[in-house]
Design an enzyme around this catalytic site. Structure first.
Site, PDB file in Angstrom:
ATOM      1  N   GLU A 121       1.078  -2.689  -0.840  1.00 24.11           N
ATOM      2  CA  GLU A 121       0.407  -1.729  -1.712  1.00 24.11           C
ATOM      3  C   GLU A 121       1.279  -1.352  -2.916  1.00 24.11           C
ATOM      4  O   GLU A 121       0.805  -1.303  -4.035  1.00 24.11           O
ATOM      5  CB  GLU A 121       0.097  -0.467  -0.868  1.00 24.11           C
ATOM      6  CG  GLU A 121      -0.607   0.647  -1.600  1.00 24.11           C
ATOM      7  CD  GLU A 121      -2.103   0.416  -1.724  1.00 24.11           C
ATOM      8  OE1 GLU A 121      -2.569  -0.650  -1.301  1.00 24.11           O
ATOM      9  OE2 GLU A 121      -2.775   1.309  -2.260  1.00 24.11           O
ATOM     10  N   ASP A 122       2.560  -1.096  -2.663  1.00 20.67           N
ATOM     11  CA  ASP A 122       3.407  -0.493  -3.709  1.00 20.67           C
ATOM     12  C   ASP A 122       4.472  -1.397  -4.309  1.00 20.67           C
ATOM     13  O   ASP A 122       5.210  -0.972  -5.197  1.00 20.67           O
ATOM     14  CB  ASP A 122       4.125   0.759  -3.141  1.00 20.67           C
ATOM     15  CG  ASP A 122       3.126   1.851  -2.789  1.00 20.67           C
ATOM     16  OD1 ASP A 122       2.003   1.794  -3.300  1.00 20.67           O
ATOM     17  OD2 ASP A 122       3.475   2.739  -1.992  1.00 20.67           O
TER      18      ASP A 122
END
Ligand code: MN
Length: 715
Positions: free
Chosen positions: A76-77
């Protein structure tokens, strides 16, 4: 800050050295990809996945789950891909991380309360493996513990989401400690005044309360020991949020310190029997409050929770709440599915008649044979939660459908008109066919077009009863519309033949009389009855001009060949429509055995074509009706054939005699000779059906000199 050695210490007792090595590897991986990122607290970002992994290690979950905790934010990051994770940590871990990435995108936002349950179900449905949900809960737990670093608005948002979605999910998985902590933290951020007020009041009488707790605890412990039961007695304040909800739902007096305390007897032996023994000891000691005893051993909660609950009148005349359970039940009550996961080699006896629990039990019994943990968790989830799909509307609402539902079901769930005029759908922004099967988490947008309507195929694709009944209603209404149209055409035609004006008839007193006689409300109802053949058009017209009725009918003879007839006498049956005006098309001359279709012609009832007829393509598709042959009495039908043969003397006579020998009448014959000495013969014959026609063709083929035979197609 939690260090990797702390996590390894926590897991050392139950994981293999190989597992521990993988956890260390995941730590290095996570540290590398999150390098340079910081949290709002100013700490390195890595502290977050480390704390999440720590929570999971405390819950004694398996290595894949802890590794997933360390990696849960990488896809996700950071630039990490699922493929990289699979290459480094295997399919199991990459599957879990992928699942987490997916559910992290579900945000509850400022949804109304009524939506909460659907969101919960959606998260469950998307957690194909329940370990995904457990990691998500641990993730949320750490974010809630560090929520003070977030801006005010974000605090409210996250706390609301936690209270509405995640605390109930923790409860459903039976993980009580998480439910309690998530609720209290949400409560702190959402109603901080009320929270601090409760905290202050509890603190105020702390000493007094502790003294009381110790006293009651001692009495119970002494009494059960006297009867030879071994175990612990706990007394503790209820959690703040439960006091708060209790305050709102019933009067609670804070001066009564006992109201805030709950006692628990945890028995060492894994025997249900001892719980009931302890119960009778407590009931002998203090008088039970009627109606407060709950047997959650015989009737466990759906999440597997088991305990005996009772309330008694204590030493000061106060109400004392007591829970009685074995240590194993206690473990399940606090850690739910996580406890089960940890001790999967140990059999957990849930004992109950409750259907859900029965299913769960069956699974627990067979799970020793199931080697694949994902398969086991998927089965467990299926047993606990029904098989449904959850999808988003473009506005972010969640709708649930039975598995296999299509955009058609979705469209009808919005509005009947949306369903009826639905021509397609966009799912996650790309166009899908109407038969597309909805998947969990899809965002579905329906494309409509005014004037569009349901097709017959739709019944194959719609699974919800709402959509199916709406489609059926539409088809039924459409059929009645058609019969009105047909009826009106028939009636108008009858009037025209008599040189009577149809519009005058509709205004006449005679019309009103007919309606009264037939119990008809509107002109359309009359047309429908004529269309269906329940009322004869002729009968109506005859009331205006009885003496010319029959004659006019004869004038309608079509090209002298065949006069239009009612359906029955032509040997045709029409779906849903009886006794309407029917004629055969001359372009294709259908005979029984041919595949046929009906066409509602303007002013001339229904024309029957063969389904191969080339003319069909030019006709209005809206006006086709289903028809089929239904021969009641044998009769002949005319058909044209083209026979080409060598122009030799006698050959035509020979062909004719072959036809006649089959008892087939030739009503017309035409012969033309060409320059290249071929004879082109056109015959019109009367046959009973396609079988007879084919036998005739076969017989003609045997005649020498015949080059080809074909059924004539006119266009
Ligand atoms: Mn996270």
């Amino acid at each position: 800050m939690l260090r990797i050695t702390d996590i390894l210490d926590k897991t050392q007792s139950y994981l293999t050295p190989a597992d521990q090595e993988m956890i260390e590897k995941a730590y290095v991986f996570s540290a590398t990809v999150h390098q340079g990122q910081t949290r709002l607290s100013g700490e390195p970002y890595l502290t977050h996945p480390m704390e999440v992994a720590g929570i999971l290690a405390d819950m004694k979950l398996d290595a894949a789950t802890i590794i997933t905790g360390l990696l849960h934010d990488t896809v996700e990051d950071t630039l990490t891909t699922t493929e990289q994770i699979e290459a480094a940590f295997g399919r199991d871990v990459s599957f879990l991380v992928e699942g987490l990435t997916k559910i992290s995108k579900i945000t509850f936002g400022s949804q109304e309360e009524r939506q909460a349950e659907n969101f919960r179900k959606m998260i469950l449905a998307m957690s194909a493996d329940l370990r995904i949900l457990i990691v998500r809960l641990a993730d949320r737990m750490h974010n809630m513990r560090t929520l003070n670093f977030q801006p005010r608005e974000k605090q409210r948002y996250i706390a609301t989401e936690t209270l509405e979605l995640y605390a109930p999910l923790a409860n459903r998985l039976g993980i009580n400690w998480m439910k309690v902590e998530l609720e209290d933290l949400s409560f702190l951020y959402l109603h901080s005044d009320a929270y601090h007020e409760i905290a202050r009041r509890i603190d105020k009488k702390k000493e007094q309360r502790e003294q009381y707790t110790e006293e009651v605890r001692g009495i119970i412990a002494k009494e059960i020991a006297k009867y030879g039961l071994r175990g612990d007695v706990e007394g503790r304040a209820k959690h703040f949020y439960s006091i708060y909800t209790k305050m709102n739902s019933q009067r609670i007096d804070f001066d009564e310190v006992y109201d805030l305390i709950a006692f628990r007897i945890i028995l060492d032996a894994n025997k249900d029997k001892e719980c009931y023994e302890a119960l009778s000891i407590v009931h002998a000691l203090w008088k039970p409050v009627p109606g407060r005893f709950k047997d959650r051993i015989a009737m466990p909660k759906a999440n597997g929770y088991r305990s005996l609950h009772t309330t008694v009148i204590g030493p000061y005349g106060e109400r004392v709440e007591i829970q009685i359970r074995t240590r194993q039940m206690h473990e399940w009550a606090e850690e739910g599915i996580a406890a089960h996961w940890r001790y999967k080699e140990r059999r957990v006896d849930l004992g109950s008649d409750d259907q859900q629990i029965m299913k769960l039990r069956e699974l627990l019994e067979v799970q020793q044979e199931v080697q694949n943990p994902r398969e086991f968790m998927a089965n467990l989830k299926l047993a606990l939660f029904p098989d449904e799909v959850y999808v988003f509307t473009p506005g972010g609402d969640v709708k649930s459908f039975p598995k296999g539902a299509t955009p058609i079901d979705f469209a009808y769930s919005i509005h009947t008109d949306v369903g009826n005029q639905c021509i397609g759908a966009r799912v996650n922004r790309s166009i899908v066919p109407l038969k597309y099967e909805l998947q969990n988490g899809d965002t579905v947008e329906i494309i409509t077009q005014a004037g569009h309507h349901p097709g017959k195929d739709w019944l194959k694709w719609a699974v919800t009863s709402r959509a199916r009944s709406k489609i059926k209603n539409w088809i039924k209404a459409e059929e009645s519309k058609r019969s009105i149209e047909i009826g009106r055409e028939i009636l108008e035609r009858e009037f025209r033949k008599q040189n009577l004006r149809f519009s005058q008839f509709l205004r006449s007193d005679e019309f009103k009389k007919i309606c009264e006689e037939q119990n008809i409300a509107t002109p359309d109802d009359l047309m429908a009855l004529i269309g269906y053949g329940r009322i004869s058009a002729k009968h109506i017209v005859n009331r205006f001009a009885p003496e010319t009725g029959v004659k006019a009918e004869e004038a309608a003879v079509d090209r002298g060949r065949k006069k239009p007839k009612g359906v029955a006498s032509l040997g045709i049956s029409l779906t849903g429509i009886e006794d309407v005006l029917v004629r055969f098309a001359h372009c294709c001359d259908p005979i029984p055995g041919d595949e046929i279709v009906g066409y509602i012609s303007r002013g001339r009832g229904i024309t029957i074509h063969t389904s191969q007829c080339a003319n069909l393509q030019e006709l209005d598709a809206e006006r086709f009706v289903e028809v089929s042959w239904n021969i009641k009495e044998k009769q002949t039908y005319p058909v044209d054939i083209l026979v080409i043969c060598q122009d030799k003397k006698g050959v035509i006579a020979e062909v004719s005699s072959v036809i006649s020998s089959l008892d087939i009448n030739i009503s017309h014959a035409e012969v033309e000779t060409t320059q290249d000495l071929r004879a082109i013969c056109n015959f019109r014959v009367d046959v009973h059906d396609l079988g007879e026609f084919n036998r005739m063709v076969a017989a003609i083929k045997k005649v020498k000199c015949v080059l080809s035979i074909e059924r004539t197609k006119k266009s």
